[in-house]
Design a protein around this motif. Structure first.
Motif, PDB file in Angstrom:
ATOM      1  N   ALA B 133       5.414  67.375 -43.657  1.00 29.67           N
ATOM      2  CA  ALA B 133       6.523  66.423 -43.859  1.00 29.67           C
ATOM      3  C   ALA B 133       6.045  65.066 -44.371  1.00 29.67           C
ATOM      4  O   ALA B 133       6.867  64.198 -44.689  1.00 29.67           O
ATOM      5  N   ALA B 135       4.833  64.131 -47.219  1.00 27.43           N
ATOM      6  CA  ALA B 135       5.276  63.833 -48.594  1.00 27.43           C
ATOM      7  C   ALA B 135       6.698  63.290 -48.634  1.00 27.43           C
ATOM      8  O   ALA B 135       7.022  62.457 -49.485  1.00 27.43           O
ATOM      9  N   SER B 136       7.568  63.733 -47.724  1.00 26.39           N
ATOM     10  CA  SER B 136       8.954  63.249 -47.752  1.00 26.39           C
ATOM     11  C   SER B 136       9.175  62.080 -46.798  1.00 26.39           C
ATOM     12  O   SER B 136       9.849  61.108 -47.133  1.00 26.39           O
ATOM     13  N   THR B 137       8.589  62.131 -45.597  1.00 22.40           N
ATOM     14  CA  THR B 137       8.876  61.115 -44.575  1.00 22.40           C
ATOM     15  C   THR B 137       8.290  59.752 -44.921  1.00 22.40           C
ATOM     16  O   THR B 137       8.937  58.717 -44.710  1.00 22.40           O
ATOM     17  N   GLU B 140      10.387  57.922 -47.518  1.00 20.96           N
ATOM     18  CA  GLU B 140      11.715  57.711 -46.928  1.00 20.96           C
ATOM     19  C   GLU B 140      11.746  56.501 -46.009  1.00 20.96           C
ATOM     20  O   GLU B 140      12.693  55.725 -46.005  1.00 20.96           O
ATOM     21  N   ALA B 165       1.626  60.178 -51.000  1.00 25.56           N
ATOM     22  CA  ALA B 165       2.979  59.864 -50.526  1.00 25.56           C
ATOM     23  C   ALA B 165       3.285  58.376 -50.600  1.00 25.56           C
ATOM     24  O   ALA B 165       4.391  57.951 -50.259  1.00 25.56           O
TER      25      ALA B 165
END
Lengths: 214, 214
Positions: B133, B135-137, B140, B165
């Protein structure tokens, strides 16, 4: 031999690298190979290891095993060292577990806390005792290194108690400079200071990117 | 302004001292009083704070509150900084709890681990997510600082994922030097190296007792 803390820290790093090379069956390594492999400076390696000249073979490099043994002895890591952790909160407990989990010359021989809920529990393989037991437990178990992981306001008093009990080296996690008598050495590890250092370069990307000094 | 890591670390220490003075209602302090009170060097303080000349009043000293504000701004500590911790073992968890427990500009915004037993649990106020997670968190939650608290063998891969990221500063607890691209800064915190440094002076009390450099 007179060695500065920064040189010692580099010797510790060389030791880790030499162990990895030994694990891979490497017997000899040039300073350039050594530097390239572990992202170190070849010139710095040659300078730091100049005093270990007998392990350097001109045009070939260093003999891994004898050099590894010599640095281990120099750093005193061929002996067992007992540690006492004072303050078994999150940092102190993590430190005790971390040392307990990893092989090496360090053994957490005692843990102390003033919280009655923590006293009597086992953390990282060590039974937590009340702070009042420092005076008896430290000399009994021949502990010479103390880890101070208590709040800033309590750190000096704990340090004084440790030194009175025979501690000669203190690793201090509390964000405060400790006063000690001559012959007692302290090393501060303030995690927030490291974060603050990173933030400075983060908020001003145009600022210098000089490589880390330690 | 170009400031070395060692100078930054000293500014962090001055900041703590100034906060204590402010808490005690002190408005002005001379470099000598400042040095005596906190066991620092007056000459070093004067040198470090020379760039903040506007807060020094000749013969009187520094104005506590404006100097405190100026250093806070310089270090970027007047802003909130989101951290991500990777590796929620004993050290990573302790770090998250430690930061969560103390006031300041740092917030642990994300925690990652590969162990299914740890994923989904809350540590230090943060929900542990799988490493996949990152890469997305990280983007974000606008995280810019990563804490690497995984075993040495996994550290480089985790660091690469963090940088991909968007992480620009890495505090690395793994006993390995990390390779990073330009514009990414790393700070190594190797607790065993500090212990090894202490041991050196312990096993040879006749050796130099030069004061700590950092």
């Amino acid at each position: 031999m007179d060695v500065s803390p920064l040189t010692l820290n580099r010797l510790s790093i060389y030791l880790r690298c030499l162990r990895r090379l030994r694990g891979e069956g490497v017997c000899q390594v040039s300073s350039q190979q050594f530097a390239d492999r572990f992202r170190l400076s070849a010139a710095q390696i040659r300078k730091d290891l100049a005093t270990f000249g007998e392990f350097g073979i001109r045009g070939v490099g260093y003999e891994v095993e004898p050099l590894l043994r010599r640095i281990t002895e120099l750093l005193g890591l061929d002996q067992r060292h007992a540690l006492a952790v004072v303050g078994m909160g999150s940092l102190g407990s993590a430190f005790a577990r971390h040392i307990g989990e990893t092989r090496g010359p360090f053994v957490v021989a005692a843990g102390f806390d003033n919280d009655p809920d923590k006293v009597g529990r086992t953390v990282g393989g060590v039974l937590v005792e009340p702070v009042s037991a420092i005076a008896s437990t430290v000399p009994e178990r021949d502990v010479r290194i103390g880890i101070v992981a208590v709040p800033a306001a309590a750190a000096q008093e704990i340090c004084d108690q440790l030194v009175a009990a025979g501690i000669r080296s203190v690793l201090n996690f509390a964000p405060v400079r400790l006063a000690t008598s001559e012959g007692v050495r302290t090393r501060n590890v303030d995690l927030r200071i490291y974060l603050e250092e990173l933030v400075y370069y983060l908020v001003s990307p145009s600022r210098s990117w000089a490589s880390e000094e330690a």
